[in-house]
Write a protein that holds these residues in place. Structure first.
Motif: not given
Length: 172
Positions: A29-48, A96-100
């Motif tokens: 669930t934490y890794l899903e949160f990290v991935a969603a954070t990156g998608a919502l912010l529109g940033v790469g893995d490190r920044a996410a 931005r039209g995100s569906t995350t």
């Protein structure tokens, strides 16, 4: 007005605590949160990863500050600031039209929508209002009866805030 401030504090502490448990209950669930954070912010893995870790750390600090009487004003201020950031980030992602899915409280599969922005904004306004009212108070003495009346309202607010997707889906 002291019970309004107390209710704001414990409502926000409860919401942030549920969010923390939802994000940290498992590695997945934490890794899903990290991935969603990156998608919502529109940033790469490190920044996410950094943004997600910063969010979790801020939420821990806010919960502790809101519960501890001497730090309550700091907690309300930090909560208002963090919720303002959430509101802006969600609004930007929507534009931005995100569906995350919003992983604010863990394993939600519901894509972000206007209700998520409104929830963050409303909670932010509550934090700011609680802080402003608290600044006008001379004392912080609570009568047991006043606290007892506040508890059901706080519990309902936490439940409504954290289960917003279910409530919205039920009403549609």
């Amino acid at each position: 007005m002291i019970y309004v401030v107390l209710s704001c504090r414990y409502l926000l502490a409860g919401v942030f605590l549920v969010a923390l448990v939802g994000k940290l209950r498992s590695r997945a669930t934490y890794l899903e949160f990290v991935a969603a954070t990156g998608a919502l912010l529109g940033v790469g893995d490190r920044a996410a990863r950094r943004a997600a870790l910063s969010t979790v750390a801020a939420e821990v600090i806010i919960v502790c500050a809101l519960i501890a009487e001497p730090a309550a004003r700091v907690g309300l201020g930090l909560a208002a600031l963090l919720l303002g950031c959430f509101t802006v980030a969600l609004l930007s992602a929507l534009r931005r039209g995100s569906t995350t899915p919003c992983r604010c409280f863990g394993a939600s599969t519901t894509p972000i929508r206007v209700e998520h922005v409104l929830r963050s904004a409303t909670l932010g306004v509550l934090a700011l209002a609680g802080l402003l009212v608290d600044l006008t108070l001379a004392t912080h003495h609570y009568a047991p009866a006043g606290v007892a009346v506040s508890v059901p309202a706080v519990a309902a607010g936490i439940l409504l805030s954290t289960r917003l997707d279910d409530v919205v889906d039920l009403l549609r």
